[in-house]
Write a protein that holds these residues in place. Structure first.
Motif, PDB file in Angstrom:
ATOM      1  N   GLY A  48       0.790  -1.220   0.000  1.00 41.48           N
ATOM      2  CA  GLY A  48       0.000   0.000   0.000  1.00 41.48           C
ATOM      3  C   GLY A  48       0.823   1.271   0.000  1.00 41.48           C
ATOM      4  N   GLY A  49       2.100   1.178  -0.305  1.00 45.44           N
ATOM      5  CA  GLY A  49       2.963   2.361  -0.290  1.00 45.44           C
ATOM      6  C   GLY A  49       2.615   3.357  -1.382  1.00 45.44           C
ATOM      7  N   LYS A  50       3.083   4.595  -1.189  1.00 50.99           N
ATOM      8  CA  LYS A  50       2.859   5.672  -2.152  1.00 50.99           C
ATOM      9  C   LYS A  50       4.194   6.139  -2.721  1.00 50.99           C
ATOM     10  CE  LYS A  50      -1.507   5.818  -0.846  1.00 50.99           C
ATOM     11  NZ  LYS A  50      -2.606   5.337  -1.713  1.00 50.99           N
ATOM     12  N   TYR A  51       4.163   6.693  -3.916  1.00 50.51           N
ATOM     13  CA  TYR A  51       5.404   7.132  -4.556  1.00 50.51           C
ATOM     14  C   TYR A  51       6.118   8.215  -3.761  1.00 50.51           C
ATOM     15  CZ  TYR A  51       3.088  11.394  -6.301  1.00 50.51           C
ATOM     16  OH  TYR A  51       2.440  12.607  -6.392  1.00 50.51           O
ATOM     17  N   HIS A  52       5.365   8.958  -2.944  1.00 51.83           N
ATOM     18  CA  HIS A  52       5.922  10.094  -2.209  1.00 51.83           C
ATOM     19  C   HIS A  52       6.202   9.785  -0.746  1.00 51.83           C
ATOM     20  CE1 HIS A  52       1.861  10.284  -0.621  1.00 51.83           C
ATOM     21  NE2 HIS A  52       1.410  10.297  -1.865  1.00 51.83           N
ATOM     22  N   ASP A  53       6.049   8.521  -0.327  1.00 55.71           N
ATOM     23  CA  ASP A  53       6.126   8.188   1.100  1.00 55.71           C
ATOM     24  C   ASP A  53       7.397   8.684   1.770  1.00 55.71           C
ATOM     25  OD1 ASP A  53       3.664   7.047   1.366  1.00 55.71           O
ATOM     26  OD2 ASP A  53       4.353   4.970   1.161  1.00 55.71           O
ATOM     27  N   ASN A  54       8.538   8.495   1.135  1.00 51.47           N
ATOM     28  CA  ASN A  54       9.805   8.875   1.752  1.00 51.47           C
ATOM     29  C   ASN A  54      10.326  10.222   1.286  1.00 51.47           C
ATOM     30  OD1 ASN A  54      10.045   6.492   3.307  1.00 51.47           O
ATOM     31  ND2 ASN A  54      10.764   5.377   1.509  1.00 51.47           N
ATOM     32  N   SER A  55       9.475  10.980   0.637  1.00 51.03           N
ATOM     33  CA  SER A  55       9.901  12.306   0.190  1.00 51.03           C
ATOM     34  C   SER A  55       9.905  13.276   1.360  1.00 51.03           C
ATOM     35  CB  SER A  55       8.970  12.827  -0.906  1.00 51.03           C
ATOM     36  OG  SER A  55       7.727  13.239  -0.365  1.00 51.03           O
TER      37      SER A  55
END
Length: 283
Positions: A48-55
């Motif tokens: 369920g991760g998002k492309y911006h999670d670690n931004s």
């Protein structure tokens, strides 16, 4: 029995905090959009991760810690404010939106400066030249659902800076076409279906719907040197927008201080770019 009911009520409330909705409803990603293929997200960002999670992106919250008004509904439906601000769904009453990415001295601009495209309607340059383009990158649409796709594309293009968006392309409280915000702005069209997405090259081009060669309305020249008259009830911001190598792990849930900045100076000087305004109204 009462204690058990209370327990399940609390448990249900906790589960709702991290609940999410199906969004976007279908892909509007075109061939030339930057970043990883949306259809591969489940594999690229598992669990369920998002492309911006670690931004490092940080949504600018209101002084009381709540989300900006156009994002309040999304903030109740998405896992956290960061996801709401970067994905939506935005609540602009189907009037569309416009966003400006402006340089931030505390965040490397990477590719932003190579594609600046507008000037604010509170400088002499912005009024006198419809093509003046040193203030940042402006982009919008008359369809609310395109917001997710534009943000994702420009995030991966590394158009990095401070993102400020407001509701209203043609219509709204203070729409872009009111000609007192920016002298020009690019446009992203609605990709209408999966079939359209399969053949779409670039939703940002080849539509002749951009706010081009129109410029600021000369009747508003009295706002030169003053803050742009935007209604903050219809706007929202994200600090440290854009992809950068070595991004942090901020989850986007921390409020950002509501600082007051100086108004923009009149832009008669062609040598220095305008300074970024503050979190709310200084544009």
């Amino acid at each position: 029995m009462i204690q058990r009911s209370i327990f399940f009520l609390v448990l249900s409330s906790l589960q709702l905090v991290n609940a999410d909705i199906t969004w976007p409803l279908y892909t509007q990603q075109c061939r030339d959009d930057a970043g990883s293929p949306y259809t591969d997200d489940a594999e690229t960002y598992p669990n369920g991760g998002k492309y911006h999670d670690n931004s490092a992106a940080i949504p600018v919250l209101q002084p009381d810690g709540s989300c900006a008004k156009p994002m309040q509904d999304a903030c109740t439906k998405r896992p956290n404010p960061k996801t709401a601000y970067l994905e939506g769904p935005i609540d602009c009453g189907d009037n569309g939106w416009y966003c400006r990415i402006m340089p931030d001295e505390n965040w490397p601009s990477v590719n932003l400066i190579s594609d600046v495209n507008f000037g604010h309607c509170n400088t002499t340059d912005g009024f006198e030249d419809a093509g003046y383009d040193r203030d940042g990158h402006c982009h919008g649409s008359d369809n609310d659902s395109t917001y997710y796709w534009w943000v994702r594309d420009h995030f991966f293009r590394q158009y990095n800076g401070r993102l400020r968006c407001c509701c209203g392309w043609y219509e709204g409280s203070e729409p872009l076409y009111g000609r007192r915000i920016a002298n020009r702005c690019d446009y992203r069209r609605l990709v209408t279906s999966q079939a359209d997405a399969d053949t779409c090259r670039d939703a940002n081009e080849d539509h002749n719907l951009g706010f081009d060669d129109i410029g600021c309305d000369a009747s508003f020249e009295d706002q030169i040197g003053k803050p742009i008259p935007e209604n903050d009830d219809f706007c929202w911001e994200v600090n440290k927008f854009g992809f950068s190598e070595g991004d942090g792990d901020d989850d986007g849930t921390e409020p950002v201080e509501d600082d007051d900045e100086e108004p923009e100076e009149e832009g008669d000087d062609d040598e220095e770019p305008e300074e970024e305004e503050d979190d709310e109204e200084e544009f």
